[in-house]
Design an enzyme around this catalytic site. Structure first.
Site, PDB file in Angstrom:
ATOM      1  N   CYS A   2       0.826  -1.208   0.000  1.00  0.00           N
ATOM      2  CA  CYS A   2       0.000   0.000   0.000  1.00  0.00           C
ATOM      3  C   CYS A   2       0.865   1.265   0.000  1.00  0.00           C
ATOM      4  O   CYS A   2       1.943   1.278   0.581  1.00  0.00           O
ATOM      5  CB  CYS A   2      -0.874   0.037   1.233  1.00  0.00           C
ATOM      6  SG  CYS A   2      -1.970  -1.370   1.377  1.00  0.00           S
ATOM      7  N   HIS A 502      18.032 -37.095  -1.621  1.00  0.00           N
ATOM      8  CA  HIS A 502      17.128 -37.243  -0.482  1.00  0.00           C
ATOM      9  C   HIS A 502      15.716 -36.765  -0.830  1.00  0.00           C
ATOM     10  O   HIS A 502      14.956 -36.417   0.061  1.00  0.00           O
ATOM     11  CB  HIS A 502      17.683 -36.488   0.722  1.00  0.00           C
ATOM     12  CG  HIS A 502      19.012 -37.016   1.164  1.00  0.00           C
ATOM     13  ND1 HIS A 502      19.172 -38.273   1.695  1.00  0.00           N
ATOM     14  CD2 HIS A 502      20.258 -36.486   1.080  1.00  0.00           C
ATOM     15  CE1 HIS A 502      20.449 -38.490   1.957  1.00  0.00           C
ATOM     16  NE2 HIS A 502      21.130 -37.410   1.572  1.00  0.00           N
TER      17      HIS A 502
END
Ligand code: G6P
Length: 606
Positions: A2, A502
């Protein structure tokens, strides 16, 4: 995020308000509005979408006192009804920040008979002022009584139909500056909005209330005492913000990096040594005493901090943790004794970074910020500050701010190593010389732009991309992934290449490009094995590597030959091709490069 602009003077202020909003567009927004006092009434226009739509709809709006706003939706969708200014009778309000207790206030005000027309938290503010005016007709007294009931962080601009000569404003947790003109005055959440009309500013402090008239400004501090704040005159040429012939601000800012880095170094190194007092008068003492470094930042600045963690430990021998400020501020933290806090922020106004600093400051040895905006709140609230001098950065996706932060952080690491006695004068001199060589090397990388542009369409149709790096190049990969997702909306993830097996390896196939940053260093052979793992699963690799890394181009492996660079400073250089890659992919996809959807340049709410 804003933005607020307000103006009061003799001329019609609507044009100043619209121009101010245009200058705030870079911060990101989804709707805009303005209100001016006109013949005892308030004229208001609001539009969702671009400021141009508001400008078209506001041609008839004339008045000498007004407020305007660009909204970045938090409470309620980006519709016209939710756009600011919000009204209650003769009061109109613009607001940045968040009113945390708006739900209970809203219930109370509804019980008093006030009717709400939006889903915003903001709308409670004009109704609350109106409710207070019923008890006390004095405008400022009503505003103060209303603000006393608000919880949260906010900046407000307020006008009243039958008080055409007053514009009131409040700063409580969100930035607000006053611009001083000749026979006219202004307010804004960002000084950039006011540069066409003034270069003289007052930076308000937390808790300040102000009453702005065309020829007078009155400030009350948090205790309600009338006070004076210094007037700061800015050199307007430093704030030039045109695209200078480039198609986008982001591209201009990528190309400005050699000069920006020269500015970051200027006056901070001499005869191969870092000027420790460039970090402030107490820097030498604090850096000597510090036993631990805690880095706090958000977004791209966090990635700069992550690179610096590797540097602090490897070069200065000081332990270092880095954490995103939004997490750190809310968890129970244990700070090791004699911790130096280092915050990093382009804007110096990021709400989470400021809050984390405030939260932990009293428990630390001291606080130092690396920031691009000398007048920012972060600089004012830190014990020590180092200004990067990157120049205004308008593109939402941060580029030159990041590389200059890295340069600043390396200077800090060298200064810490010197003060701790862990870094030899020879090594300091070597790294200073390496830093001084970076601008010329960045120029060489910029010359790779056409080659990088040629591969953009190989990414544009993809939905996912993986970025790999090891060591201090892992945060560089993270930054590369962030750039790509920010501006091209392609999902991108970064992994330290050793973690591939992994999990992420399960995703790899011919449809998921894998980008690797692979300078020649101690980990290159390990990284090359990781790249083979990708290739064995039909993953298509794009590798940025120097000649010495000896990564061979073959079907499925595209190699971009980077200039040779010392390992210590390589993260700075390897960032640049990833910026160019994101830029060209975004251009190929046709996205809004400078103002990507849903994002804001300066995140002043949490
Ligand atoms: C926003 C911006 C990012 C920036 C981050 C932190 O998310 O879009 O580009 O990295 O805020 O901003 P700061 O000003 O604190 O560096």
């Amino acid at each position: 995020m804003c933005g607020i602009v307000g103006a009061i003077g003799e001329r019609n202020v609507a044009d100043v308000l619209i121009e101010g909003l245009r200058r705030l567009e870079y911060r990101g927004y989804d709707s805009a509005g303005l209100a001016v006092v006109h013949e005892g009434d308030i004229l208001r226009e609001r539009e969702s979408g671009k400021v141009q739509a508001l400008a078209d709809a506001s041609q008839h709006v004339h008045g000498h006192t007004g407020i305007a706003h660009t909204r970045w939706a938090t409470h309620g969708a980006p519709t016209q009804d939710n756009a600011h200014p919000h009204r209650s009778g003769d009061i109109a309000v613009v607001h940045n920040g968040i009113i945390e207790n708006y739900e209970s206030l809203r219930e109370r005000l509804q019980a008093e008979g006030f009717v709400f027309s939006s889903q915003t938290d903001t709308e409670v503010v004009p109704h609350l002022i109106q409710s207070e005016l019923r008890k006390n007709p004095d405008f400022m007294a009503a505003v103060k009584a209303a603000v006393a009931q608000l919880h949260g962080a906010f900046a407000l601009g307020i006008i009243r139909a039958n008080e055409p000569d007053r514009l009131l404003a409040v700063r409580q947790g969100s930035p607000l500056v006053v611009g001083i003109g000749i026979g006219e005055n202004f307010i804004s959440s960002d000084q950039l909005a006011l540069l066409p009309v003034t270069n003289r500013f007052i930076y308000l402090e937390e808790g300040d209330f102000i009453e702005v008239a065309a020829k007078q400004i009155t400030i009350w501090d948090g205790q309600g005492v009338v006070t004076q704040r210094p007037v700061v005159e800015l050199d307007a040429t430093l704030h030039a913000s045109s695209k200078a012939g480039y198609k986008h601000y982001m591209l201009k800012e990528i190309y400005e990096q050699p000069q920006a880095i020269v500015r970051t170094l200027a006056g901070r190194v001499s005869h191969g040594r870092v000027a420790v007092d460039a970090f402030g008068p107490q820097a030498a003492e604090l850096l000597k005493k510090a036993k631990h470094i805690q880095i706090l930042a958000c977004g791209t600045s966090y990635h700069a901090g992550f690179v610096a963690k590797y540097w602090f430990e490897a070069i200065a021998g000081v332990s270092c943790h880095v954490e995103v400020a939004s997490e750190f501020r809310y968890r129970t933290t244990v700070l090791p004794a004699d911790t130096l806090l280092v915050t990093i922020s382009q804007s110096g106004e990021t709400a989470d970074t400021l809050a984390a600093l405030r939260e932990v400051k009293s428990r630390a040895l001291g606080s130092l910020c690396i920031c691009n905006v000398p007048t920012s709140t972060l600089v004012r609230e830190s014990d020590l500050a180092f200004i990067t001098h990157a120049g205004p950065e308008i593109g939402v996706a941060s580029t030159k701010a990041f590389t200059t932060q890295l340069v600043a952080l390396m200077l800090l690491v060298l200064a810490a190593g010197r003060q701790q006695g862990t870094l030899s004068a020879e090594r300091e001199q070597t790294i200073v010389t390496q830093l001084q060589g970076i601008p010329a090397l960045v120029e060489q990388v910029l010359a790779m732009d056409p080659a990088i542009e040629r591969i953009a369409d190989e990414f544009a149709e993809k939905h996912h991309t993986l970025f790999l790096g090891r060591g201090a190049q892992y945060p560089v990969a993270m930054e590369g992934a962030l750039k790509l997702k920010e501006i091209s909306y392609i999902h991108a993830e970064a992994y330290p290449a050793g973690e591939l097996k992994h999990g992420p390896l399960a995703l790899v196939d011919h449809d998921m490009p894998v980008v690797a940053v692979a300078p020649k260093n101690d980990l290159i052979d390990k990284l090359k094995s990781n790249l083979q793992e990708v290739r064995a699963r039909a993953g298509v690799l794009y590798v940025f590597a120097d000649h010495n890394a000896d990564v061979r181009e073959e079907p499925g492996i595209k190699v971009f030959s980077m200039p040779t660079v010392a390992d210590e400073v390589a993260p700075i250089l390897y960032t640049v091709p990833l910026q160019l890659l994101s830029y060209h992919v975004a251009i190929t996809k046709g996205t809004d490069v400078d103002q990507p959807r849903n994002l804001a340049k300066s995140v002043t709410v949490e």
